[in-house]
Design a protein around this motif. Structure first.
Motif, PDB file in Angstrom:
ATOM      1  N   GLY A 145       0.819  -1.211   0.000  1.00 43.58           N
ATOM      2  CA  GLY A 145       0.000   0.000   0.000  1.00 43.58           C
ATOM      3  C   GLY A 145       0.848   1.254   0.000  1.00 43.58           C
ATOM      4  N   GLY A 146       1.983   1.212   0.738  1.00 44.88           N
ATOM      5  CA  GLY A 146       2.887   2.362   0.755  1.00 44.88           C
ATOM      6  C   GLY A 146       3.524   2.618  -0.589  1.00 44.88           C
ATOM      7  N   ALA A 147       3.885   1.525  -1.304  1.00 47.87           N
ATOM      8  CA  ALA A 147       4.499   1.696  -2.626  1.00 47.87           C
ATOM      9  C   ALA A 147       3.529   2.352  -3.599  1.00 47.87           C
ATOM     10  CB  ALA A 147       4.955   0.340  -3.166  1.00 47.87           C
ATOM     11  N   VAL A 148       2.288   1.853  -3.604  1.00 51.23           N
ATOM     12  CA  VAL A 148       1.273   2.469  -4.474  1.00 51.23           C
ATOM     13  C   VAL A 148       0.969   3.882  -3.984  1.00 51.23           C
ATOM     14  CG1 VAL A 148      -1.063   2.271  -5.392  1.00 51.23           C
ATOM     15  CG2 VAL A 148       0.302   0.211  -5.032  1.00 51.23           C
ATOM     16  N   GLY A 149       0.909   4.053  -2.646  1.00 54.61           N
ATOM     17  CA  GLY A 149       0.638   5.374  -2.084  1.00 54.61           C
ATOM     18  C   GLY A 149       1.717   6.381  -2.415  1.00 54.61           C
ATOM     19  N   LEU A 150       2.978   5.927  -2.486  1.00 57.31           N
ATOM     20  CA  LEU A 150       4.071   6.814  -2.858  1.00 57.31           C
ATOM     21  C   LEU A 150       3.863   7.367  -4.265  1.00 57.31           C
ATOM     22  CD1 LEU A 150       6.835   8.089  -2.305  1.00 57.31           C
ATOM     23  CD2 LEU A 150       7.885   5.979  -3.140  1.00 57.31           C
ATOM     24  N   PHE A 151       3.444   6.493  -5.166  1.00 55.89           N
ATOM     25  CA  PHE A 151       3.173   6.961  -6.528  1.00 55.89           C
ATOM     26  C   PHE A 151       2.014   7.958  -6.538  1.00 55.89           C
ATOM     27  CE2 PHE A 151       0.580   6.446 -10.401  1.00 55.89           C
ATOM     28  CZ  PHE A 151       1.488   6.937 -11.338  1.00 55.89           C
ATOM     29  N   LEU A 152       0.937   7.641  -5.806  1.00 49.00           N
ATOM     30  CA  LEU A 152      -0.205   8.568  -5.744  1.00 49.00           C
ATOM     31  C   LEU A 152       0.215   9.894  -5.120  1.00 49.00           C
ATOM     32  CD1 LEU A 152      -3.062   6.138  -4.584  1.00 49.00           C
ATOM     33  CD2 LEU A 152      -2.579   6.950  -6.906  1.00 49.00           C
ATOM     34  N   ALA A 153       1.076   9.833  -4.102  1.00 49.72           N
ATOM     35  CA  ALA A 153       1.546  11.063  -3.460  1.00 49.72           C
ATOM     36  C   ALA A 153       2.362  11.896  -4.434  1.00 49.72           C
ATOM     37  CB  ALA A 153       2.380  10.730  -2.218  1.00 49.72           C
ATOM     38  N   TRP A 154       3.237  11.246  -5.195  1.00 51.15           N
ATOM     39  CA  TRP A 154       4.054  11.961  -6.177  1.00 51.15           C
ATOM     40  C   TRP A 154       3.173  12.656  -7.205  1.00 51.15           C
ATOM     41  CZ3 TRP A 154       4.695  11.446 -11.494  1.00 51.15           C
ATOM     42  CH2 TRP A 154       5.764  12.156 -12.045  1.00 51.15           C
ATOM     43  N   VAL A 155       2.147  11.954  -7.687  1.00 55.08           N
ATOM     44  CA  VAL A 155       1.223  12.567  -8.648  1.00 55.08           C
ATOM     45  C   VAL A 155       0.502  13.750  -8.012  1.00 55.08           C
ATOM     46  CG1 VAL A 155      -0.877  12.191 -10.005  1.00 55.08           C
ATOM     47  CG2 VAL A 155       0.907  10.443  -9.969  1.00 55.08           C
ATOM     48  N   GLY A 156       0.022  13.568  -6.766  1.00 53.90           N
ATOM     49  CA  GLY A 156      -0.698  14.641  -6.093  1.00 53.90           C
ATOM     50  C   GLY A 156       0.156  15.870  -5.870  1.00 53.90           C
ATOM     51  N   VAL A 157       1.413  15.667  -5.476  1.00 57.12           N
ATOM     52  CA  VAL A 157       2.324  16.806  -5.237  1.00 57.12           C
ATOM     53  C   VAL A 157       2.586  17.555  -6.534  1.00 57.12           C
ATOM     54  CG1 VAL A 157       4.681  17.427  -4.593  1.00 57.12           C
ATOM     55  CG2 VAL A 157       3.387  15.825  -3.183  1.00 57.12           C
ATOM     56  N   ARG A 158       2.798  16.819  -7.634  1.00 61.20           N
ATOM     57  CA  ARG A 158       3.047  17.474  -8.929  1.00 61.20           C
ATOM     58  C   ARG A 158       1.830  18.271  -9.380  1.00 61.20           C
ATOM     59  NH1 ARG A 158       7.213  16.021  -7.568  1.00 61.20           N
ATOM     60  NH2 ARG A 158       7.131  18.221  -7.054  1.00 61.20           N
ATOM     61  N   VAL A 159       0.648  17.713  -9.203  1.00 64.43           N
ATOM     62  CA  VAL A 159      -0.579  18.429  -9.592  1.00 64.43           C
ATOM     63  C   VAL A 159      -0.726  19.698  -8.767  1.00 64.43           C
ATOM     64  CG1 VAL A 159      -3.102  18.318  -9.585  1.00 64.43           C
ATOM     65  CG2 VAL A 159      -1.779  16.378 -10.439  1.00 64.43           C
ATOM     66  N   PHE A 160      -0.494  19.605  -7.452  1.00 63.28           N
ATOM     67  CA  PHE A 160      -0.597  20.779  -6.579  1.00 63.28           C
ATOM     68  C   PHE A 160       0.446  21.818  -6.955  1.00 63.28           C
ATOM     69  CE2 PHE A 160       0.160  23.304  -2.817  1.00 63.28           C
ATOM     70  CZ  PHE A 160      -1.111  23.527  -2.316  1.00 63.28           C
ATOM     71  N   GLU A 161       1.669  21.365  -7.232  1.00 63.57           N
ATOM     72  CA  GLU A 161       2.738  22.306  -7.584  1.00 63.57           C
ATOM     73  C   GLU A 161       2.394  23.071  -8.858  1.00 63.57           C
ATOM     74  OE1 GLU A 161       7.561  22.205  -7.613  1.00 63.57           O
ATOM     75  OE2 GLU A 161       6.519  20.546  -8.593  1.00 63.57           O
ATOM     76  N   ASN A 162       1.834  22.384  -9.846  1.00 64.36           N
ATOM     77  CA  ASN A 162       1.432  23.064 -11.084  1.00 64.36           C
ATOM     78  C   ASN A 162       0.321  24.070 -10.813  1.00 64.36           C
ATOM     79  OD1 ASN A 162       3.261  21.650 -12.658  1.00 64.36           O
ATOM     80  ND2 ASN A 162       1.823  20.001 -13.125  1.00 64.36           N
ATOM     81  N   ALA A 163      -0.574  23.737  -9.884  1.00 65.36           N
ATOM     82  CA  ALA A 163      -1.708  24.623  -9.600  1.00 65.36           C
ATOM     83  C   ALA A 163      -1.266  25.910  -8.916  1.00 65.36           C
ATOM     84  CB  ALA A 163      -2.741  23.898  -8.735  1.00 65.36           C
ATOM     85  N   VAL A 164      -0.161  25.876  -8.162  1.00 62.26           N
ATOM     86  CA  VAL A 164       0.270  27.065  -7.416  1.00 62.26           C
ATOM     87  C   VAL A 164       1.590  27.624  -7.939  1.00 62.26           C
ATOM     88  CG1 VAL A 164      -0.931  26.284  -5.336  1.00 62.26           C
ATOM     89  CG2 VAL A 164       1.480  25.706  -5.653  1.00 62.26           C
ATOM     90  N   SER A 165       1.982  27.218  -9.142  1.00 56.54           N
ATOM     91  CA  SER A 165       3.289  27.620  -9.660  1.00 56.54           C
ATOM     92  C   SER A 165       3.395  29.120  -9.908  1.00 56.54           C
ATOM     93  CB  SER A 165       3.593  26.863 -10.955  1.00 56.54           C
ATOM     94  OG  SER A 165       2.610  27.146 -11.939  1.00 56.54           O
ATOM     95  N   ASP A 166       2.268  29.780 -10.193  1.00 56.76           N
ATOM     96  CA  ASP A 166       2.339  31.201 -10.539  1.00 56.76           C
ATOM     97  C   ASP A 166       1.459  32.072  -9.652  1.00 56.76           C
ATOM     98  OD1 ASP A 166      -0.055  30.203 -11.402  1.00 56.76           O
ATOM     99  OD2 ASP A 166       0.031  31.072 -13.409  1.00 56.76           O
ATOM    100  N   VAL A 167       1.333  31.677  -8.368  1.00 55.68           N
ATOM    101  CA  VAL A 167       0.471  32.445  -7.464  1.00 55.68           C
ATOM    102  C   VAL A 167       1.280  33.308  -6.507  1.00 55.68           C
ATOM    103  CG1 VAL A 167      -1.366  30.729  -7.598  1.00 55.68           C
ATOM    104  CG2 VAL A 167       0.327  30.568  -5.756  1.00 55.68           C
ATOM    105  N   GLY A 168       2.605  33.348  -6.686  1.00 55.26           N
ATOM    106  CA  GLY A 168       3.427  34.215  -5.847  1.00 55.26           C
ATOM    107  C   GLY A 168       3.871  33.607  -4.540  1.00 55.26           C
ATOM    108  N   LYS A 169       3.932  32.275  -4.449  1.00 52.81           N
ATOM    109  CA  LYS A 169       4.428  31.659  -3.217  1.00 52.81           C
ATOM    110  C   LYS A 169       5.901  32.004  -3.024  1.00 52.81           C
ATOM    111  CE  LYS A 169       5.548  27.191  -5.370  1.00 52.81           C
ATOM    112  NZ  LYS A 169       6.989  27.278  -5.278  1.00 52.81           N
TER     113      LYS A 169
END
Length: 801
Positions: free
Chosen positions: A332-356
């Motif tokens: 579950g952790g191995a699959v969860g790691l992949f899901l976490a990586w996808v989630g982090v990348r999606v979040f990073e793209n969403a806030v890439s140009d908001v002035g963080k």
């Protein structure tokens, strides 16, 4: 050797029940993945801090004035100098002030960059140095010294091709000839996502102690704690207040970790709430998996009894079960790691140009992997320990004597299983309530009524350099000339300037109505916006009374919105009334000449539209103004002509933030859009896990009661009675889960109150929808196995065993 045997046996068991294994791995992956993703985000925002050596020693310092209700106030340059000289807690203090830099060099087009004025010691305090050229010296900060600039790596690379020939070159920064002396390392953008840096000099407004505009930071001395620094700076602020009562009376000093200053408040609350939310997701996943393993442990009583009869000890059985659960946790952790990586990348793209802040980088480092390993192990142990202990207590003699006929959960295990289902449902309600409130906020923010039609409006900004446009007359001449040119662009219907765009906030200050008997400290603070005469027609605002500005209006007139009239002049004719702005007694009286329909100036999270006073921009010609153009053309088609007209008047003046007003509103709504989506995902995961968990428990119960149900049906029980009996088991758990979840949701929603946009934390619509959605999903999960039970063939059921 025995551990290898346990692993081989665990793999065989998982391969023998692929569906069961897949459900458990998916549940764990969702819980572990969501937790790892959010911990990665929260660690970057709240804990990692500045990318410098011993960054925990770097503190942010500012003033406050609790007597005036102000928690955060900038620092004056004279105060900074006294702090630097007299404090006993810091190795050194530095200061900065954010700027806008228009860079031109006669070779490339003028561009606008983010910049900061820094005290000369800034880079030395944080332990950074230019990679080319030199740092600022104390001589660079002397008034009258030749202007110099240090470039960021981005400008050096994109504009000058990383050429060393730029050092010593003279460019124009805000129309001031300035020499390039150095360039910083790639990725270095301290303190405010800056592209270039200028030395701060004690001149102009910086010489006055009442001009509190600076941000101050410093590095603690070795062995000095945060509390000791706070006490030291408080005593120093009190000393300055006694020494300079006219400017420093009531002003204290605030010391906090640097990262907390820029990632505290609402941002900190958002990520803490997110951490709590994914904690609930993980608990739901654990309850789900524990229930499934508990059910399977009963199914495996015959196997365990035989192993015990052959001499296996209780610890041997527990270890075997825990090895299986740990293995499931790792998968579950191995699959969860992949899901976490996808989630982090999606979040990073969403806030890439908001002035963080530039130092916030969402990446999985060793701390993230240690966290992942910890929650994988902890989750596996939490899920597997109780089922393992329960299985180890099997009495092999009694079980084998009965032939293992009807292995069922005992009374204690049934209560535990029911409690786990109820806990899942209650936690799902809490998560869905939080998600629902955030989605309501997102919808409210996205469809906020601005008070005027936003279609066909384009906005842009310009910043007039003080060196060239120091006199108000020169600013007015430029603005007037540009307005005429904008109106002449084909397709443009109207154009105007404003100090603050709608929904973009504004300046405010005390207001005194003629005839008022309020003391100065009790006078209300009212929003103030400076506009050109055509501002109201560009926005298509309705004139309710009187008139708006004319070109001849200068300093004696104001226009107010209808909210101002409702609050301050509800029973009077506002036209002709006089008011004064500011606190000085010699302020001029201004006459109200008109009332317009409201235009929302405050942000969407404010439930009420604020009163606003509009003043003619000729009264106070700003260097920074926003332009508004109404046209049926697309904003992309207008940006080029607008830049061309500005360049015609001043080729060294860049235009920035040119976009449609609707696009600007959309970008300003990013917090609710991003975090609303995140909480929605958490809610959907919780709903899915809860429904699966309830379905699995009811389905298992039906499978173990096949013989009993067959007997009941043989004795005359109808299919409907069986359906009602089985479904009622899930119905009772659902009802109790809803009651507990609603109570928890009411408590949690109040914590989220400051994050909501025009929605109550006890919003009945949200709670009703959550109850209906969870009830529908849970009842469906109950009815599927219940319907299967009602169709059992009693003759075949009685033949079983």
């Amino acid at each position: 050797m025995s551990l290898l045997q346990d692993l081989r046996f665990a793999f065989r068991m998982m391969a023998r029940t692929p569906a069961f294994t897949s459900v458990i791995v998916l549940a764990l992956a969702l819980g572990i993945g969501a937790n790892t993703a959010v911990f990665t985000l929260a660690y970057a925002v709240l804990f990692r801090g500045l990318p410098f050596a011993d960054a925990h020693e770097i503190m942010h310092l500012e003033n406050n004035n609790l007597e005036r209700g102000r928690d955060s106030v900038g620092v004056s340059f004279p105060d900074y100098e006294d702090w630097r000289k007299l404090n006993r807690s810091f190795q050194d203090l530095a200061a900065f002030d954010g700027q806008i830099a228009n860079l031109s060099d006669g070779e490339f087009a003028a561009e606008r960059y983010s910049a900061s004025m820094l005290t000369a010691n800034t880079f030395r305090v944080i332990g950074q140095a230019p990679i080319r050229g030199r740092d600022f010296s104390e001589e660079d900060a002397i008034p009258g010294a030749p202007p110099v600039v240090i470039l960021g790596h981005g400008i050096w690379k994109s504009r000058y091709g990383q050429s060393d020939q730029v050092f010593g070159r003279v460019v124009r920064i805000n129309e001031v000839p300035t020499t390039i002396i150095g360039v910083m390392a790639e990725g270095m953008e301290f303190p405010s996502n800056d592209d270039l840096w200028l030395p701060m000099r004690r001149e102009g407004n910086l010489t006055t102690r009442s001009n509190r505009t600076l941000e101050v930071f410093g590095r603690l001395k070795e062995g000095v704690s945060l509390e000791e620094a706070r006490e030291d700076m408080s005593l120093l602020a009190a000393q300055l207040a006694e020494q300079y009562p006219d400017t420093n009376q009531g002003f204290g000093a605030v010391v906090k970790p640097y990262n907390e200053e820029f990632n505290g408040g609402p941002i900190r609350l958002v990520f803490l709430v997110m951490m709590g939310a994914v904690g609930f997701v993980l608990l739901i996943a654990c309850a789900n998996v524990a229930n499934l393993l508990l059910a399977r442990s009963t199914q495996r009583e015959r196997e365990v009894s035989i192993r015990c009869a052959l001499g296996a000890g209780r610890w041997r059985v527990i270890r075997q079960m825990l090895v299986e659960s740990v293995l499931l946790g790792l998968l579950g952790g191995a699959v969860g790691l992949f899901l976490a990586w996808v989630g982090v990348r999606v979040f990073e793209n969403a806030v890439s140009d908001v002035g963080k802040p530039y130092w916030i980088v969402f990446e999985m480092d060793v701390y993230i992997f240690l966290y992942l390993a910890a929650i994988c192990l902890l989750t596996a142990l939490l899920c597997g320990l109780v089922p393992a202990i329960k299985a180890s207590r099997t009495d092999p003699q009694s079980y084998l004597q009965e032939g293992g006929r009807s292995a069922m959960l005992g009374a204690g295990s049934r209560r535990l299983s029911s409690a786990l289902v109820v806990a899942q449902l209650a936690l799902a309600v809490i998560l869905l309530v939080g998600a629902g409130l955030m989605v309501r906020s997102l919808l409210n923010a996205s469809r906020i009524d601005a008070g005027f039609p936003t279609e066909g409006l384009m906005a842009f900004r310009i910043a007039l350099p003080e060196a060239k446009y120091e006199a108000p007359e020169t600013r007015l001449q430029f603005h007037d000339a540009l307005l005429e040119r904008l109106k002449a662009i084909p397709g443009v219907e109207a154009a105007a300037f404003t100090s603050n765009l709608p929904l973009g906030g504004s300046g405010d200050g005390p207001m005194e109505l003629e005839g008022s008997v309020l003391e100065p400290q009790d006078r209300p603070e009212v929003r103030q916006v400076w506009v050109s005469p055509d501002y109201f027609s560009v926005l298509d605002a309705r004139l309710l009374r009187g008139r708006t500005f004319k070109d001849a209006d200068d300093t004696d007139f104001v226009v107010v919105n209808d909210r101002f009239v409702e609050r301050y002049l509800p029973d009077e004719d506002p036209v002709g009334k006089r008011l004064r702005l500011g606190s000085a007694e010699d302020r001029p009286w201004l006459t109200v000449i008109g009332v317009t329909s409201w235009i929302r100036q405050n942000s969407p999270d404010d439930p009420q539209v604020d009163p606003v006073i509009y003043l003619p921009y000729r009264q106070r010609p700003f260097r920074f103004l926003s332009g508004l153009v109404r046209s049926p053309l697309e904003s992309g088609a207008l940006a080029g002509p607008i830049r061309a007209e500005v360049a015609t008047l001043d080729p060294n003046l860049p235009v920035y933030d040119a976009m449609s007003l609707q696009q600007q509103f959309y970008e300003n709504n990013w917090p609710w859009r991003v975090f609303g989506s995140v909480f929605s995902v958490f809610g959907l995961i919780a709903l899915f896990l809860s429904a699966i968990g309830l379905y699995a428990v009811i389905a298992y119960s039906v499978s173990r009661r096949t013989h009993e149900i067959g007997v009941r049906m043989a004795l005359g029980a109808s299919g409907r009675a069986i359906l009602r009996s089985v479904a009622s088991q899930g119905g009772r758990q659902l009802l109790l889960g809803l009651i507990l979840g609603i109570a928890g949701g009411l408590a949690v929603s109040r914590v989220m109150q400051s994050l909501l946009v025009q929605v109550s934390p006890t919003d009945p619509v949200t709670f009703t929808v959550v109850v209906l959605v969870l009830s529908a999903g849970s009842l469906a999960a109950c009815l599927l196995p219940a319907r299967r039970a009602s169709r059992i063939d009693p003759i075949r059921a009685l033949r079983v065993e």
